[in-house]
Design a protein around this motif. Structure first.
Motif, PDB file in Angstrom:
ATOM      1  N   THR A   1       0.850  -1.190   0.000  1.00 36.79           N
ATOM      2  CA  THR A   1       0.000   0.000   0.000  1.00 36.79           C
ATOM      3  C   THR A   1       0.885   1.239   0.000  1.00 36.79           C
ATOM      4  O   THR A   1       2.044   1.172   0.410  1.00 36.79           O
ATOM      5  CB  THR A   1      -0.934   0.018   1.229  1.00 36.79           C
TER       6      THR A   1
ATOM      7  N   ALA B   1      -8.957  -0.274  -4.237  1.00 37.73           N
ATOM      8  CA  ALA B   1      -9.329  -0.050  -2.843  1.00 37.73           C
ATOM      9  C   ALA B   1      -9.236  -1.346  -2.039  1.00 37.73           C
ATOM     10  O   ALA B   1      -9.439  -2.435  -2.563  1.00 37.73           O
ATOM     11  CB  ALA B   1     -10.754   0.499  -2.764  1.00 37.73           C
TER      12      ALA B   1
ATOM     13  N   GLY C   1     -11.774   3.433  -7.329  1.00 35.01           N
ATOM     14  CA  GLY C   1     -12.814   3.482  -6.304  1.00 35.01           C
ATOM     15  C   GLY C   1     -13.686   2.250  -6.309  1.00 35.01           C
ATOM     16  O   GLY C   1     -13.316   1.182  -6.784  1.00 35.01           O
TER      17      GLY C   1
ATOM     18  N   LEU D   1     -11.807   4.144   2.120  1.00 39.62           N
ATOM     19  CA  LEU D   1     -11.083   2.985   1.639  1.00 39.62           C
ATOM     20  C   LEU D   1      -9.647   3.366   1.282  1.00 39.62           C
ATOM     21  O   LEU D   1      -9.427   4.316   0.546  1.00 39.62           O
ATOM     22  CB  LEU D   1     -11.770   2.392   0.409  1.00 39.62           C
TER      23      LEU D   1
ATOM     24  N   ASN E   1      -5.784   2.218  -0.306  1.00 36.69           N
ATOM     25  CA  ASN E   1      -5.424   1.509  -1.531  1.00 36.69           C
ATOM     26  C   ASN E   1      -4.508   0.323  -1.260  1.00 36.69           C
ATOM     27  O   ASN E   1      -3.926   0.197  -0.187  1.00 36.69           O
ATOM     28  CB  ASN E   1      -4.766   2.469  -2.521  1.00 36.69           C
TER      29      ASN E   1
END
Length: 164
Positions: free
Chosen positions: A32, A104, A76, A136, A138
């Motif tokens: 992430t 996400a 998204g 959310l 990533n």
């Protein structure tokens, strides 16, 4: 781009891991761009397996990598993202060959929404609407040995056991 991976060990040489349960994007090496998200995951790993919560840090040249690799990217919460996560969490990872998947994270709140959808409590429209209001983070998942060649270990960070 700087990427983080939370665990109970330092991971200098990442490997593609096949999970023992269905997770967001199926097998791979999960990273992430959000340091706190990686730290929170490290704490979860330690709670299950013991050890010290650690975050491995990597440099990733996305411009170079994305010219050479096949990337599946979700923007998204979309129908496509929802279907992909649902299939992977059910253990039906799509077989389309991709090197990396970006999108996400379906965190615990999201997983509950997915369960409510699967049991018929929520319609797909209601589930997606609920997901749109969640914050959310990533994740970038490396799914092939070739993709891991672009990930360079640079550092490790120790994480407090308690959330900050």
């Amino acid at each position: 781009m700087i990427l983080y991976h939370g665990s109970n060990i330092v991971v200098k040489s990442p490997k593609i891991v096949t999970p023992n349960r269905g997770i967001d994007f199926g097998k791979g090496f999960y990273t992430t761009t959000n340091r706190e998200q990686a730290a929170a995951f490290a704490r979860k790993v330690v709670a299950r397996k013991g050890g010290q919560p650690l975050v491995s840090v990597y440099q990733f040249d996305e411009a170079l990598a994305y010219k050479q690799l096949k990337l599946l990217s979700f923007d998204g919460v979309s129908d496509t993202w929802f279907d992909f996560v649902l299939n992977c969490r059910r253990g039906n990872e799509p077989t389309e060959a991709v090197d990396c998947v970006y999108g996400a994270v379906a965190n615990d709140d999201v997983y509950l929404t997915i369960q409510l959808y699967e049991t018929g409590v929520l319609s797909i429209e209601q589930a997606k609407e609920q997901l749109k209001v969640k914050k959310l983070f990533n994740q970038l998942v490396f799914k092939t040995a070739e993709s891991l060649k672009y990930l360079i270990y640079t550092d490790r960070l120790e994480v407090d056991h308690a959330a900050s």
